[in-house]
Write an enzyme that holds these catalytic residues in place. Structure first.
Site, PDB file in Angstrom:
ATOM      1  N   LYS A  92       0.834  -1.212   0.000  1.00  0.00           N
ATOM      2  CA  LYS A  92       0.000   0.000   0.000  1.00  0.00           C
ATOM      3  C   LYS A  92       0.864   1.257   0.000  1.00  0.00           C
ATOM      4  O   LYS A  92       0.540   2.243  -0.671  1.00  0.00           O
ATOM      5  CB  LYS A  92      -0.955  -0.014   1.197  1.00  0.00           C
ATOM      6  N   GLN A 135      -3.533  -1.146   9.860  1.00  0.00           N
ATOM      7  CA  GLN A 135      -3.547  -2.463   9.228  1.00  0.00           C
ATOM      8  C   GLN A 135      -4.175  -3.498  10.157  1.00  0.00           C
ATOM      9  O   GLN A 135      -3.829  -3.596  11.322  1.00  0.00           O
ATOM     10  CB  GLN A 135      -2.115  -2.874   8.845  1.00  0.00           C
ATOM     11  N   ASP A 181     -10.898   3.262   5.378  1.00  0.00           N
ATOM     12  CA  ASP A 181     -11.561   1.956   5.246  1.00  0.00           C
ATOM     13  C   ASP A 181     -13.084   2.101   5.201  1.00  0.00           C
ATOM     14  O   ASP A 181     -13.783   1.166   4.832  1.00  0.00           O
ATOM     15  CB  ASP A 181     -11.207   1.056   6.446  1.00  0.00           C
TER      16      ASP A 181
END
Ligand SMILES: NC(=O)c1ccc[n+]([C@@H]2O[C@H](COP(=O)([O-])OP(=O)(O)OC[C@H]3O[C@@H](n4cnc5c(N)ncnc54)[C@H](OP(=O)(O)O)[C@@H]3O)[C@@H](O)[C@H]2O)c1
Length: 305
Positions: free
Chosen positions: A71, A115, A138
């Site tokens: 990422k 994460q 998210d």
């Protein structure tokens, strides 16, 4: 719009299908979205704003460290700044909250990604609630779930948004059609059902959600024009659960080590009209949506969104 078709054997993605279903790969969808993100990042930079996506890793899990590296590399390629904090596996809940609060109060940081999974002694949901909802790339913060339920603007949960984008990209009509979602989990099934029922051209469906409380769930999945598996039980969806010619989207997966075991048995391609590939279906679209949320957060912070 584009799509790949398989008759039998191997297609370009390396996916093997035994049937005749049209494949719905996520890679081209992600490429298109990331191209749009890169253009928006460039425009923001030209206006003097450097979009910034911060990442937080707790512990030394190899797979999580690998995902973060991917990422960060992608963030750099797209033109994001990507400050990173790596906490030791022994970090406390308070340590994690301090890092998140630091990013919350840093006006130069527009999005924050913690994460998942984090070490077992830590509570991810509590940490998520500390995060500024507007920096939640998210789209999983309770405030953003509430915004989704109410149809208010805000970061959308990435996997559901990726599935909506995938269907739209491949020209699969959703509006007015019967969608059955197998699974009502917080990450996928529940928010996807809310999303696809919204009054928008790429949604607007008749959505039914089934789960362990509906013992005869195949009765519902067999009538679905679009069936989304959102369970995490390998091979739970078999050809006898699929209506002939239906569109089948495999969202649920379980990992055994690095091996990915999808909900949708590959033999469903014999019955389906279109199906996501075993690898490279929903996954790439999820990551693309993360960056779409991040650049949207930067645009909002700059007063442009
Ligand atoms: N591809 C991606 O990028 C991506 C991203 C995020 C998540 N995922 C995957 O999506 C899946 C769902 O994740 P989630 O967090 O939303 O869900 P979750 O919290 O794991 O819940 C799973 C759901 O499946 C239902 N279920 C489990 N076993 C069942 C059975 N035998 N029959 C019928 N229903 C059953 C459960 O029913 P009850 O509610 O009745 O227990 C629950 O609603 C997982 O496999 C996850 O790995 C994939």
């Amino acid at each position: 719009m584009s799509s790949s078709a398989v008759s039998s054997g191997v297609v370009s993605s390396g996916v093997v299908s035994s049937g005749t279903a049209r494949l719905l790969p996520g890679g081209p969808v992600a490429q298109q979205v990331l191209g749009e993100v890169a253009a928006e990042v460039a425009a923001l930079r030209a206006a003097g704003v450097t979009p910034s996506l911060a990442t937080v890793l707790v512990g030394d899990d190899d797979a999580s460290a690998g995902y973060i590296r991917i990422k960060q590399r992608q963030a750099a390629e797209l033109g994001f700044a990507s400050p990173h904090v790596h906490l030791a596996a022994s970090a406390s809940q308070a340590d994690l909250h301090r890092v998140i609060e630091g990013f919350n109060s840093d006006a130069g940081v527009h999005g924050v990604l913690v994460q998942h999974p984090i070490p077992g002694h830590l509570d991810y949901d509590r940490a998520l609630q500390v995060l500024d909802p507007d920096k939640d790339v998210d789209g999983m913060h309770p405030v953003n779930m509430g915004r989704l339920a109410l149809g208010l603007p805000g970061p959308l949960p990435c996997t559901p948004a990726g599935i909506e984008a995938l269907l739209a990209f491949h020209g699969v009509p959703v509006a007015g059609r019967e969608v059955v979602v197998l699974g009502r989990g917080a990450t996928l099934g529940r928010p996807l059902a809310m999303l696809l029922a919204q009054k928008r051209p790429t949604a607007n469906a008749a959505v039914t959600v089934v789960h362990t409380g509906v013992a005869d769930w195949p009765r519902y999945t067999r009538r679905a024009e679009i069936l989304v598996a959102a369970v995490g039980v390998p091979g739970i969806v078999r050809p006898e659960h699929v209506r002939a010619g239906a569109v089948v989207v495999g969202g649920g997966v379980r990992y055994e080590g690095r091996r990915l075991l999808p909900d949708v048995d590959e033999s469903c391609a014999r019955v389906a009209g279109a199906i996501t590939p075993r690898v490279g279906g929903v996954g790439p679209t999820t990551v693309a949506m993360l960056f779409r949320n991040a650049v949207a957060a930067a645009r909002r912070a700059a007063g442009l969104g």
